[in-house]
Design an enzyme around this catalytic site. Structure first.
Site, PDB file in Angstrom:
ATOM      1  CD  GLU A   8      -3.055  -0.819   0.439  1.00  0.00           C
ATOM      2  OE1 GLU A   8      -3.137   0.245  -0.091  1.00  0.00           O
ATOM      3  OE2 GLU A   8      -3.772  -1.988   0.070  1.00  0.00           O
ATOM      4  N   PRO A 188       4.244   8.462   1.348  1.00  0.00           N
ATOM      5  CG  PRO A 188       3.211   9.582  -0.314  1.00  0.00           C
ATOM      6  CD  PRO A 188       3.878   9.683   1.014  1.00  0.00           C
ATOM      7  CB  SER A 189       8.366   6.516  -1.838  1.00  0.00           C
ATOM      8  OG  SER A 189       8.030   7.011  -2.844  1.00  0.00           O
ATOM      9  NE  ARG A 190       6.131   0.483   2.497  1.00  0.00           N
ATOM     10  CZ  ARG A 190       5.063   0.293   2.035  1.00  0.00           C
ATOM     11  NH1 ARG A 190       4.212   1.582   1.822  1.00  0.00           N
ATOM     12  NH2 ARG A 190       4.157  -0.751   1.815  1.00  0.00           N
ATOM     13  CG  LEU A 191      10.908   8.232   1.872  1.00  0.00           C
ATOM     14  CD1 LEU A 191      11.454   9.390   0.722  1.00  0.00           C
ATOM     15  CD2 LEU A 191      12.316   7.693   2.207  1.00  0.00           C
TER      16      LEU A 191
END
Length: 212
Positions: A8, A188-191
C-alpha cells in the site's frame, strides 16, 4: 505462501514538527479523537509487549481505559502472565495500530499498579457481566473446557445475587508511565514521518524527527 505483492502507498497525510503539540499527551488525545471520529473499531485497543525476568517477550492486545499526563491505564487479573512479567520486569511497550488512518503510536515506559481506589472506581462502572467475569477467570491458567467457566459464572451469580459485586483482590489496573512516545504517520515511498518524544529529567519533553 508468497505475499510479497501486498503493498500500500500511504498518502492520506503528513506530520510536521510545527504541527505537533509540545505535550505528547495532548498530541495523543488529538489523534485518539480523530480515530474515534473516523469510527475505527475499538480505537482504544493496544498491543502490550512485556518480557519476563529472562527477557523472553510476550505480546497481547488489551484495552486502554483512560489516560492523562500521568500515563495510560489498562486493567487485568494480577495473576495473569502479563502481570507476572510486569512484576519481574516493569519495562513495557504499548502500540496503537490505527492502520486505516495510516498511523501508529508507540509508547515505551514503566508499568506500575494503580491504587485500589482507582481500580474500584473503574470496576463499579463496568457492566455486571464484566464484573462477574473478573471473578470467574483465573487468567492464563489451564482449564479443561469452557464448561468450567460457565459453571463458575453460575456460581458467582448465586454468590453475589444480593447486593453489589465486590472488587476482587486479584484484579486491578496498571498505569504505563511513558519515557518515550513515538508518533508515526505513513508517507509515500516508505518515507514515513516519525517523531519521538523523550522525557527529560526536568519532566519536559524533547522532540526529535526519526528517519523512517
Amino acid at each position: 505462501m508468497d505475499i510479497s505483492h501486498l503493498r500500500e502507498e500511504y498518502t492520506q497525510a503528513g506530520l510536521n514538527r510545527d504541527n505537533l503539540d509540545e505535550n505528547p499527551f495532548a498530541q495523543f488525545e488529538l489523534w485518539f479523537q480523530q480515530a474515534e471520529q473516523a469510527q475505527l473499531p475499538e480505537p482504544n485497543s493496544m498491543s502490550l509487549a512485556t518480557a519476563d525476568a529472562d527477557g523472553v517477550p510476550s505480546l497481547r492486545t488489551v484495552l486502554l481505559k483512560y489516560f492523562d499526563d500521568s500515563g495510560f491505564v489498562f486493567f487485568t487479573n494480577y495473576s495473569s502472565n502479563k502481570s507476572k512479567d510486569i512484576t519481574s520486569n516493569p519495562q513495557v511497550a504499548i502500540m496503537f495500530p490505527w492502520i486505516p488512518l495510516e498511523r501508529q503510536v508507540i509508547v515505551r515506559g514503566r508499568a506500575e499498579k494503580i491504587s485500589t481506589a482507582e481500580s474500584l472506581k473503574y470496576f463499579t462502572s463496568r457492566p455486571e457481566g464484566s464484573q462477574l467475569g473478573a471473578w470467574v477467570s483465573h487468567q492464563s491458567s489451564v482449564i479443561t473446557g469452557r464448561k468450567v467457566l460457565e459453571m463458575k459464572l453460575e456460581e458467582m451469580k448465586r454468590k453475589f445475587k444480593e447486593g453489589k459485586i465486590p472488587l476482587p483482590d486479584f484484579w486491578g489496573g496498571y498505569r504505563v508511565v511513558p519515557e518515550k512516545i513515538e508518533f508515526w504517520q505513513g508517507r509515500p515511498s516508505r518515507l514515513h514521518d516519525r517523531f519521538l518524544y523523550t522525557r527529560l529529567p526536568s519532566n519536559n519533553w524533547q522532540i526529535e524527527r526519526l528517519a523512517p
